[in-house]
Design a protein around this motif. Structure first.
Motif, PDB file in Angstrom:
ATOM      1  N   GLU A 179      35.631 -81.564  38.778  1.00 54.20           N
ATOM      2  CA  GLU A 179      36.021 -81.920  40.343  1.00 54.20           C
ATOM      3  C   GLU A 179      34.860 -82.131  41.132  1.00 54.20           C
ATOM      4  O   GLU A 179      34.711 -82.844  41.999  1.00 54.20           O
ATOM      5  CB  GLU A 179      36.982 -80.742  40.676  1.00 54.20           C
ATOM      6  N   GLY A 180      33.749 -81.316  40.762  1.00 49.47           N
ATOM      7  CA  GLY A 180      32.469 -81.328  41.424  1.00 49.47           C
ATOM      8  C   GLY A 180      32.026 -82.893  41.340  1.00 49.47           C
ATOM      9  O   GLY A 180      31.524 -83.306  42.451  1.00 49.47           O
ATOM     10  N   ARG A 181      32.019 -83.287  40.193  1.00 56.25           N
ATOM     11  CA  ARG A 181      31.224 -84.664  39.855  1.00 56.25           C
ATOM     12  C   ARG A 181      32.092 -85.589  40.737  1.00 56.25           C
ATOM     13  O   ARG A 181      31.669 -86.644  40.938  1.00 56.25           O
ATOM     14  CB  ARG A 181      31.033 -84.814  38.374  1.00 56.25           C
ATOM     15  N   LEU A 182      33.441 -85.227  40.749  1.00 55.53           N
ATOM     16  CA  LEU A 182      34.163 -86.304  41.409  1.00 55.53           C
ATOM     17  C   LEU A 182      33.857 -86.276  43.033  1.00 55.53           C
ATOM     18  O   LEU A 182      33.781 -87.470  43.575  1.00 55.53           O
ATOM     19  CB  LEU A 182      35.839 -86.055  41.256  1.00 55.53           C
ATOM     20  N   VAL A 183      33.668 -85.182  43.632  1.00 55.97           N
ATOM     21  CA  VAL A 183      33.440 -85.236  44.946  1.00 55.97           C
ATOM     22  C   VAL A 183      32.068 -85.651  45.116  1.00 55.97           C
ATOM     23  O   VAL A 183      31.719 -86.386  46.217  1.00 55.97           O
ATOM     24  CB  VAL A 183      33.081 -83.775  45.484  1.00 55.97           C
ATOM     25  N   GLY A 184      31.122 -85.609  44.199  1.00 61.09           N
ATOM     26  CA  GLY A 184      29.680 -86.229  44.165  1.00 61.09           C
ATOM     27  C   GLY A 184      29.816 -87.896  44.318  1.00 61.09           C
ATOM     28  O   GLY A 184      29.283 -88.289  45.021  1.00 61.09           O
ATOM     29  N   ARG A 185      30.925 -88.236  43.435  1.00 63.37           N
ATOM     30  CA  ARG A 185      30.933 -89.872  43.139  1.00 63.37           C
ATOM     31  C   ARG A 185      31.429 -90.185  44.386  1.00 63.37           C
ATOM     32  O   ARG A 185      31.079 -91.345  44.959  1.00 63.37           O
ATOM     33  CB  ARG A 185      31.749 -90.246  42.019  1.00 63.37           C
ATOM     34  N   LEU A 186      32.825 -89.742  45.004  1.00 66.74           N
ATOM     35  CA  LEU A 186      33.457 -90.380  45.757  1.00 66.74           C
ATOM     36  C   LEU A 186      32.929 -89.703  47.378  1.00 66.74           C
ATOM     37  O   LEU A 186      33.195 -90.805  48.195  1.00 66.74           O
ATOM     38  CB  LEU A 186      34.963 -90.132  45.802  1.00 66.74           C
ATOM     39  N   GLY A 187      32.458 -88.577  47.482  1.00 64.89           N
ATOM     40  CA  GLY A 187      32.046 -88.158  48.731  1.00 64.89           C
ATOM     41  C   GLY A 187      30.742 -88.284  49.235  1.00 64.89           C
ATOM     42  O   GLY A 187      30.191 -88.396  50.112  1.00 64.89           O
ATOM     43  N   LEU A 188      29.884 -88.192  47.935  1.00 66.67           N
ATOM     44  CA  LEU A 188      28.231 -88.254  48.141  1.00 66.67           C
ATOM     45  C   LEU A 188      27.703 -89.391  47.526  1.00 66.67           C
ATOM     46  O   LEU A 188      26.480 -89.683  47.767  1.00 66.67           O
ATOM     47  CB  LEU A 188      27.787 -87.001  47.595  1.00 66.67           C
ATOM     48  N   GLY A 189      28.425 -90.301  46.942  1.00 68.56           N
ATOM     49  CA  GLY A 189      27.922 -91.519  46.518  1.00 68.56           C
ATOM     50  C   GLY A 189      26.911 -91.304  45.537  1.00 68.56           C
ATOM     51  O   GLY A 189      26.085 -92.157  45.280  1.00 68.56           O
ATOM     52  N   THR A 190      27.229 -90.342  44.662  1.00 67.57           N
ATOM     53  CA  THR A 190      26.120 -89.935  43.515  1.00 67.57           C
ATOM     54  C   THR A 190      26.909 -89.807  42.291  1.00 67.57           C
ATOM     55  O   THR A 190      27.895 -89.017  42.102  1.00 67.57           O
ATOM     56  CB  THR A 190      25.650 -88.679  43.844  1.00 67.57           C
ATOM     57  N   ARG A 191      26.648 -90.712  41.272  1.00 62.57           N
ATOM     58  CA  ARG A 191      27.322 -90.608  40.088  1.00 62.57           C
ATOM     59  C   ARG A 191      26.557 -89.685  39.008  1.00 62.57           C
ATOM     60  O   ARG A 191      25.249 -90.001  38.738  1.00 62.57           O
ATOM     61  CB  ARG A 191      27.398 -92.090  39.297  1.00 62.57           C
ATOM     62  N   ILE A 192      27.093 -88.605  38.525  1.00 62.69           N
ATOM     63  CA  ILE A 192      26.289 -87.695  37.802  1.00 62.69           C
ATOM     64  C   ILE A 192      26.719 -87.298  36.375  1.00 62.69           C
ATOM     65  O   ILE A 192      27.939 -87.668  36.080  1.00 62.69           O
ATOM     66  CB  ILE A 192      26.562 -85.958  38.597  1.00 62.69           C
ATOM     67  N   ASP A 193      25.697 -87.502  35.547  1.00 62.07           N
ATOM     68  CA  ASP A 193      25.988 -87.459  33.971  1.00 62.07           C
ATOM     69  C   ASP A 193      26.514 -85.857  33.727  1.00 62.07           C
ATOM     70  O   ASP A 193      26.283 -84.964  34.397  1.00 62.07           O
ATOM     71  CB  ASP A 193      24.568 -87.447  33.209  1.00 62.07           C
ATOM     72  N   HIS A 194      27.586 -86.318  32.958  1.00 66.38           N
ATOM     73  CA  HIS A 194      28.462 -84.744  32.664  1.00 66.38           C
ATOM     74  C   HIS A 194      27.725 -84.114  31.540  1.00 66.38           C
ATOM     75  O   HIS A 194      28.108 -82.831  31.202  1.00 66.38           O
ATOM     76  CB  HIS A 194      29.793 -85.132  32.181  1.00 66.38           C
ATOM     77  N   ARG A 195      26.742 -84.715  30.741  1.00 69.51           N
ATOM     78  CA  ARG A 195      26.106 -83.904  29.653  1.00 69.51           C
ATOM     79  C   ARG A 195      25.100 -83.036  29.877  1.00 69.51           C
ATOM     80  O   ARG A 195      24.234 -83.079  31.019  1.00 69.51           O
ATOM     81  CB  ARG A 195      25.493 -84.910  28.806  1.00 69.51           C
ATOM     82  N   ALA A 196      25.088 -81.904  29.410  1.00 64.90           N
ATOM     83  CA  ALA A 196      23.938 -80.843  29.615  1.00 64.90           C
ATOM     84  C   ALA A 196      22.576 -81.373  29.032  1.00 64.90           C
ATOM     85  O   ALA A 196      22.508 -82.059  28.193  1.00 64.90           O
ATOM     86  CB  ALA A 196      24.270 -79.450  29.002  1.00 64.90           C
TER      87      ALA A 196
END
Length: 285
Positions: free
Chosen positions: A191-208
């Motif tokens: 859900e944080g990465r969704l906020v990053g993509r939609l709200g912050l314009g940042t696409r974040i890799d999910h892998r560690a």
């Protein structure tokens, strides 16, 4: 966030639009060693060319490559403001770019790991514009990237001639402040990465990260003899003062430390006076 083994990184391809020095701002798409397309903007020095702009003569003025913080981009107002001030007071050309997963660049953010490839591409592109001297300055995540890139690319065409890290962390996985706990939620939770993509314009890799990249504090001793500046605000809500002090101490006397009274975090908090001093430091040769 997947990473190759630590070592030297090289850019294998850049935009064919590059040539020797330009007098007007221009954009290009660079390609990193691992194939990610990175948007970049070249803004020439407001002082003009210091030598003849001809293909058989090297232009000897300085270019500053600016690395933004997490969720930033080449077109963010704070980044453009910093670039203009650095250019004006340093009499330097400035290259700004968007890290992978940010702005118009491709890929996904690995939050400081593979981003060294993005910076290396930008440094090499700056040199292709005819600049014999290239300095790097990074803010927050970008600060950690300029430290690691200077260490890993030392002795290559991507190696910078001076490095400044502003509001940078000394070590990974820090969660000691509410602000950093929020950042970790954005990075590690779906859900944080969704906020990053939609709200912050940042696409974040999910892998560690695998393996965990070289920490900034471990990169610092590898940078010498390249001049190194550590800048940090005493009101930084993300990283307390033990971070810049640890980075400076790792330089064993070779790193310069500026602790800025009243300053908060990264490019948003960097005022005109600090940026002017930064511009002068980066271009003093």
């Amino acid at each position: 966030m997947t990473s190759a083994a630590e070592g030297r990184f090289h850019m294998v391809d850049v935009s064919s639009l590059t040539s020797v020095h330009h007098r007007v701002p221009r954009r290009a798409m660079l390609r990193t060693e691992d194939g990610v397309r990175i948007e970049a903007v070249y803004t020439p020095s407001p002082a003009g060319v210091t030598g003849p702009a001809v293909t058989d003569r090297a232009v000897t003025d300085t270019a500053v490559v600016l690395a933004h913080g997490f969720t930033g981009s080449a077109d963010r107002p704070s980044v453009r403001r910093a670039a203009r001030t650095l250019a004006r007071h340093g009499a330097a050309a400035v290259v700004t770019f968007s890290f992978r997963g940010h702005g118009g660049s491709g890929g996904r953010s690995t939050v400081g790991d593979r981003e060294v490839l993005d910076l290396s591409a930008a440094v090499r592109w700056a040199r292709e514009q005819g600049h014999a001297r290239v300095a790097t300055v990074g803010f927050s995540m970008g600060g950690s990237v300029v430290l690691r890139q200077a260490a890993l690319d030392r002795g290559t065409p991507g190696s910078p001639d001076a490095v400044a890290a502003v509001s940078a962390p000394a070590r990974w996985f820090y969660r000691g402040t509410p602000a950093m706990r929020r950042v970790h939620w954005v990075i590690t939770r779906p859900e944080g990465r969704l906020v990053g993509r939609l709200g912050l314009g940042t696409r974040i890799d999910h892998r560690a990260w695998d393996p965990v990249p070289l920490p900034p504090v471990a990169a610092v001793p590898l940078i010498a003899p390249t001049p190194l500046l550590i800048v940090h605000g005493d009101r930084d809500p993300y990283f307390p003062l033990d971070h810049p002090r640890a980075l400076a101490a790792a330089g064993d006397g070779a790193a310069e430390l500026w602790l800025e009274p009243g300053m908060g975090h990264a490019e948003n908090a960097a005022g005109p006076e600090l940026l002017a001093r930064l511009g002068n430091w980066l271009t003093r040769g």
